[in-house]
Enzyme design. Structure first.
Site, short mmCIF file in Angstrom:
data_model
loop_
_atom_site.label_atom_id
_atom_site.label_comp_id
_atom_site.label_asym_id
_atom_site.label_seq_id
_atom_site.Cartn_x
_atom_site.Cartn_y
_atom_site.Cartn_z
N ASP A 1 0.60 -1.07 -0.05
CA ASP A 1 -0.41 0.61 -0.08
C ASP A 1 0.83 1.24 0.00
O ASP A 1 1.78 1.07 0.41
CB ASP A 1 -0.56 0.34 1.07
CG ASP A 1 -1.73 1.00 0.68
OD1 ASP A 1 -2.39 1.95 -0.29
OD2 ASP A 1 -2.97 1.50 1.86
C1 NOJ Z 1 -3.92 3.98 0.47
C2 NOJ Z 1 -5.28 3.11 0.00
O1 NOJ Z 1 -4.91 2.05 1.36
C3 NOJ Z 1 -5.52 1.96 -1.34
O2 NOJ Z 1 -6.27 1.48 -0.60
C4 NOJ Z 1 -5.22 2.97 -2.39
O3 NOJ Z 1 -5.28 1.66 -3.25
C5 NOJ Z 1 -3.52 3.65 -1.99
N1 NOJ Z 1 -4.30 4.44 -1.42
C6 NOJ Z 1 -3.67 3.90 -4.11
O4 NOJ Z 1 -3.76 5.33 -3.86
#
Ligand code: NOJ
Length: 756
Positions: free
Chosen positions: A283
């Protein structure tokens, strides 16, 4: 076989296991790997975002162009449109030594430009065909804009509505969640990933992110393996079994090790036990964040992540900047790096990018494929199917189309909050406000509009939820003046429709709440409207279950519409005026108060089950019942359904056999309507404490008024299995009770015996 030969095979097997697979079965990928330098391999592991989109962390990538040219980027996210994507791809193809194409990611969570209801809303439709089709449209639109890798579906089970991201998933139940995970993966990926209308799906957030302690985002998770395997892991597994091409690791820790560096999770479970062959991406800066978690400096946590089985590092660049040194110091192996690069390349290969790096870049497609009327019509239909009628005892709904309506509320004439959380690719200005929808659907109605109240009167709170633009505007008038205007309108009308609830950014990422009630100014407005004596229908918008005991006690009707997406107003009007009879059912329990959370229907009995009335030394509360205000699976219709003739095809089955359970459903009311028939199973005696009921089947049926249908659901042996204390997935012989009805509180049951 000669003994030394079997020893050799065993040896190769052991070596293969300990280092993972470094060679690719795909000749094109292997040929590339053979040519790549260490630096080029590490470059493939770097996922960057040039900014301009919504950053979900505190940093965005820098010098992206130079990095691409230097072969230091494997993929990009947060950019869209054939032109921009072509520019980036050109850099990789024309200016790098090996011309390895980039992969382009995005968060397309509930539609791309045609924004559908928030996922929690979609799940309330219980309609797998509609959900799958929403993913197909999302894939068609995003690929038309050059994106070929989606950071969706989010399948985290959530049983704590304080957690803002409950909006992004399918609610509390592993069985329903698994069905939805599968439908979404199939929708995004289709049957052939090289087709330009399909994209790789990413199942996230692996794992257990929805169980963040106290519902506070990014918080720690500590859970028994039994609970994990039986309640939280099934939807991830279902997505993987459906062929999801990638997995995103979650922010939280699991057993004390953050998911992004958790070898048990990313290798032992995901790859060895579940046989996942795809790509694991972190993430947003979750590798770096392991430093804050307390696991060491950037070099240490980056090595930890790679060794755990993580392939691609999102934004943080710990892989890019430290892996070489770790290799020199023996903290990672070259095989480990090669293996991760292989998985990135294989994902690109699956998309057909080696054959044609420009496959998803077509200047003509945005015009023909994005935001078509057909897709908008579908969004309207799906939204209407996601609404849940919580209360209609006064039969205020549906409204006649030629009536005098006082439409009031801070969300009644609003575009900024219709799309819902995590719709970064959608344009709020293209959404239909409720007022406009009412005028479209009921042109003969006499409609007045008054805002009536602010979403919140607290400027500090408003500031926090206006981070991505104005969502909660505080009116310059006094609260009293706003209520007076609404009340005056109400007095001159036949009926009041109040559109109230949460602003979009009161839900979603980093939007946890300790108090999940309707903000006070809106409740005050409601009370004033009810005091006029006029019938009041509440259209409630939110990204989570709310605590609405006070509202529920008022003599009003309540239609829960979540954040309905781009066609919000039209869909709300379709249901309010009865063109579509609501059929949604809740997929997460609505607590009476936050003291009840975490809350879910699949409760265990405990050794001291609660009787109907409070009793000392029983498992109950002094100040509230155990039951939620609205149970999982609950939802009304404008018509009524009666269940009868519950029967089972045989009283006893052998292991491996299946059994049919049938029930007659009759539409006994005045409207045609759809009903979600649900089947719950209770394993009466087993080696680990069983929940009192677990969803094991459902069917949505359409019944004309007066019509009856017999609905049959087969319970397969798989449905009876669970993970026992040694984590074996088994069914144990004994008696099973089966409940079938319109919500998780159904009491009618039959039983059968599973013999040895
Ligand atoms: C953080 C989020 O937790 C995740 O769901 C997302 O895909 C990423 N950012 C990328 O934007």
């Amino acid at each position: 076989m000669k003994p030394y030969l079997s020893f050799l095979i065993l040896f190769i097997g052991v070596v293969g296991l300990s280092f993972g697979q470094t060679t690719s079965d795909i000749p094109e990928v292997q040929a590339l790997l053979d040519k790549m330098t260490l630096e080029e391999k590490i470059g493939q592991l770097n996922l960057v975002t040039p900014g301009g989109g919504v950053a979900t962390g505190s940093v965005v990538s820098s010098n992206v162009e130079a990095k691409i040219k230097a072969g230091e980027v494997g993929g990009l996210f947060g950019i869209a449109g054939p032109e921009k994507i072509r520019q980036a791809q050109d850099l990789a193809i024309n200016q790098t030594r090996l011309k390895i194409p980039l992969i382009f990611g995005s968060d397309v969570i509930h539609g791309y430009k045609t924004t559908f209801p928030i996922p929690l809303g979609m799940s309330a439709s219980w309609d797998m065909e509609l959900i799958k089709h929403s993913a197909e449209i999302a894939a068609m639109e995003s690929t038309a804009d050059g994106i070929n890798w989606n950071f969706s579906p989010m399948v985290d089970i959530a049983r704590d509505p304080r957690w803002g991201r409950i909006a992004e998933g399918a609610g509390e139940d592993p069985f329903l969640g698994s069905a939805i995970a599968k439908a979404m993966v199939e929708g995004y990926q289709g049957t052939d990933l090289t087709q330009p209308q399909t994209m790789i799906a990413t199942v996230k957030h692996f794992a257990l992110y929805g169980a963040a302690e106290s519902g506070r985002d990014y918080n720690t998770v500590d859970m028994s393996r039994i609970k994990m395997f039986n309640q939280y892991l099934p939807p991830y597994k279902a997505a993987i079994d459906a062929g999801a091409g990638s997995v995103m690791s979650s922010f939280n820790d699991v057993d004390g090790i953050p998911a992004s560096g958790n070898k048990w999770l990313l290798t032992d479970l995901l790859r060895d036990r579940w046989n996942f062959k795809g790509l694991v991406v972190s993430d947003y800066t979750s590798v770096n964040e392991m430093t804050a978690h307390g696991l060491g400096d950037l070099q240490a946590v980056s090595a930890l992540a790679l060794n755990a089985g993580l392939d691609m590092d999102m934004v943080g660049e710990g892989f890019l900047t430290t892996l070489q040194q770790s290799l020199e110091e023996g903290k990672v192996t070259e095989d480990g790096i090669t293996q991760a690069a292989r998985r990135v390349l294989e994902a690109k290969y699956k998309l057909g990018l080696f054959e044609d790096p420009y496959r998803y870049i077509d200047n003509k497609r945005p015009k023909t494929d994005i935001l078509t009327q057909k897709s908008r019509d579908f969004a309207r239909k799906l939204a209407a199917h996601s609404f849940v009628l919580l209360k209609n005892d006064q039969q205020i709904l549906p409204l006649k189309k030629s009536t005098r309506i006082a439409l009031v509320g801070p969300l009644a004439n609003d575009k900024n909050n219709m799309l819902g959380t995590w719709a970064p690719t959608g344009d709020p200005q293209l959404s239909i406000p409720v007022l406009e929808g009412f005028k479209n659907v009921a042109p003969d109605a006499e409609i007045t509009y008054a805002k009536g109240a602010n979403i919140t009167n607290d400027p500090a709170f408003a500031e926090k939820i206006n981070v991505f633009g104005m969502r909660a505007e505080i009116d310059s008038r006094t609260p009293e003046a706003m209520i007076d205007e609404a009340v005056a309108n109400a007095k001159g009308a036949d009926v009041v429709v109040a559109v109230i609830g949460e602003a979009t950014e009161m839900t979603g990422e980093a939007a946890s709440r300790t108090d999940i009630s309707i903000p006070e100014p809106q409740l005050k407005l409601l009370q004033a409207l009810v005091d006029t004596g006029k019938p009041v229908a509440v259209v409630l918008m939110s990204g989570r279950p709310l605590t609405i005991e006070a509202l529920n006690a008022m003599p009003v009707s309540i239609l829960q519409v979540w954040h309905p997406g781009i066609e919000a107003g039209n869909a709300v009007a379709d249901v309010v005026f009865g063109d579509y009879n609501p059929s949604g059912k809740l997929t997460a329990s609505w607590p009476r108060n936050v003291g009840q959370v975490p809350i879910y229907y699949a409760q265990k009995n405990t050794g001291r089950p609660a009787p109907d009335e409070f009793a000392k030394f029983k498992s109950n509360y002094l100040d509230a019942p155990n039951s939620p205000l609205f149970a999982f699976g609950y939802g009304l219709s404008y018509t009524t359904f009666e269940y009868s003739d519950l029967s089972i095809s045989k009283p006893k089955i052998a292991m491996g056999d299946s059994v049919d359970v049938s029930v007659k459903v009759t539409n006994t009311g005045d409207y045609d309507g759809e009903e979600v028939v649900q089947l719950y199973v209770h394993d009466v005696v087993r080696s680990i404490t069983p929940p009192l009921r677990e969803l094991k089947g459902f069917k949505k049926v359409m019944l004309k008024k007066g019509e009856s249908k017999t609905v049959t659901i087969t319970i397969s042996p798989e449905n009876l299995k669970f993970y026992n204390s040694t984590l074996d997935f088994i069914a144990e012989p004994g008696i099973f009770e089966v409940f079938m009805g319109g919500n998780s509180n159904v009491t009618e049951k039959v039983e059968f015996e599973l013999s040895k």
